[in-house]
Design a protein around this motif. Structure first.
Motif, PDB file in Angstrom:
ATOM      1  N   UNK A   1       0.835  -1.200   0.000  1.00  0.00           N
ATOM      2  CA  UNK A   1       0.000   0.000   0.000  1.00  0.00           C
ATOM      3  C   UNK A   1       0.869   1.250   0.000  1.00  0.00           C
ATOM      4  N   UNK A   2       1.934   1.232   0.789  1.00  0.00           N
ATOM      5  CA  UNK A   2       2.820   2.397   0.882  1.00  0.00           C
ATOM      6  C   UNK A   2       3.513   2.678  -0.445  1.00  0.00           C
ATOM      7  N   UNK A   3       3.905   1.626  -1.184  1.00  0.00           N
ATOM      8  CA  UNK A   3       4.549   1.827  -2.483  1.00  0.00           C
ATOM      9  C   UNK A   3       3.601   2.546  -3.449  1.00  0.00           C
ATOM     10  N   UNK A   4       2.344   2.109  -3.444  1.00  0.00           N
ATOM     11  CA  UNK A   4       1.339   2.729  -4.317  1.00  0.00           C
ATOM     12  C   UNK A   4       1.071   4.164  -3.867  1.00  0.00           C
ATOM     13  N   UNK A   5       0.957   4.359  -2.560  1.00  0.00           N
ATOM     14  CA  UNK A   5       0.666   5.696  -2.031  1.00  0.00           C
ATOM     15  C   UNK A   5       1.774   6.684  -2.374  1.00  0.00           C
ATOM     16  N   UNK A   6       3.040   6.273  -2.189  1.00  0.00           N
ATOM     17  CA  UNK A   6       4.166   7.169  -2.482  1.00  0.00           C
ATOM     18  C   UNK A   6       4.241   7.479  -3.971  1.00  0.00           C
ATOM     19  N   UNK A   7       3.957   6.479  -4.807  1.00  0.00           N
ATOM     20  CA  UNK A   7       3.999   6.688  -6.251  1.00  0.00           C
ATOM     21  C   UNK A   7       2.880   7.631  -6.690  1.00  0.00           C
TER      22      UNK A   7
ATOM     23  N   UNK B   1       3.004  11.443  -8.427  1.00  0.00           N
ATOM     24  CA  UNK B   1       2.350  11.755  -9.701  1.00  0.00           C
ATOM     25  C   UNK B   1       1.238  12.790  -9.558  1.00  0.00           C
ATOM     26  N   UNK B   2       0.509  12.736  -8.453  1.00  0.00           N
ATOM     27  CA  UNK B   2      -0.701  13.552  -8.316  1.00  0.00           C
ATOM     28  C   UNK B   2      -0.495  14.806  -7.461  1.00  0.00           C
TER      29      UNK B   2
ATOM     30  N   UNK C   1      10.708  10.201 -11.274  1.00  0.00           N
ATOM     31  CA  UNK C   1      11.723  10.101 -12.317  1.00  0.00           C
ATOM     32  C   UNK C   1      11.498   8.987 -13.332  1.00  0.00           C
ATOM     33  N   UNK C   2      10.888   7.884 -12.899  1.00  0.00           N
ATOM     34  CA  UNK C   2      10.717   6.748 -13.801  1.00  0.00           C
ATOM     35  C   UNK C   2       9.728   7.075 -14.915  1.00  0.00           C
TER      36      UNK C   2
END
Length: 197
Positions: free
Chosen positions: A30-36, A40-41, A98-99
């Motif tokens: 969940x944290x990986x998705x949240x940080x990404x 982006x947003x 960056x990705x």
């Protein structure tokens, strides 16, 4: 805790096996998705992101403007021996900035209702390898019932140049548009079959 029945929440509260810092756990995913998605947003302001990048580069940073608390509250920074330092989640945020991220086709191979996870193929990344995502992320994004997800193709945004499954973060799942439907839409837009007169 959000995936735990009410009567067991006190048992799992604070358990290190469900922490954001423990790779492979639901909290970590969940944290990986949240940080990404944050990257982006709702990206950090330029000066706060510059501080984070300095920490990522290993520089000994000073914070005369008091910007570090903005990183700490988001889990992107921490104090190590009294000095500001980047967290693994901070690196995930910078990767999200960056990705190269693009919409690509993904297929749910199978689901595990006990662990509430799904194994997903991402051919644009590695056609012979699967990655694990949270089933509830797929269900929440697509509004599909869990019994109709396995074997189905979706679209998702992915950093398909990621060097490992742990670095690959899938976001924004949605139903894939069948090729025939997409072709029909093009014909309709061009005034072809199905178009209005």
């Amino acid at each position: 805790m959000g995936l735990t029945p009410e009567e067991h929440r006190e048992t799992v509260h604070g358990c290190p096996c469900s922490a954001e810092s423990t790779r492979g756990t639901a909290a970590w995913r969940i944290a990986q998705v949240r940080a990404t998605r944050l990257a982006r947003e709702l990206p950090l302001t330029g000066d706060v992101e510059a501080l984070l990048r300095s920490m990522a580069a290993g520089a000994r940073v000073e914070d005369p403007d008091g910007l570090f608390p903005q990183l700490k509250v988001r889990g992107l920074g921490q104090l190590v021996h009294g000095m500001p330092a980047i967290t693994p989640l901070g690196h995930t945020y910078l990767a999200g900035r960056d990705d190269v991220r693009s919409v690509t086709g993904v297929r749910v191979v199978d689901v595990d209702m006990q662990t509430r996870t799904a194994r997903v193929e991402v051919p644009a990344w590695r056609p012979d390898e699967t990655v694990t995502v949270l089933l509830d992320q797929v269900l929440s994004d697509t509004r599909f019932p869990p019994d109709l997800v396995a074997g189905r193709w979706f679209e998702a945004e992915a950093n398909y140049e990621a060097p490992s499954a742990e670095r690959l973060v899938l976001t924004y799942f949605r139903a894939a548009v069948p090729a025939e439907a997409a072709a029909a839409d093009v014909e309709t837009d061009d005034g072809g079959p199905g178009g209005s007169e």
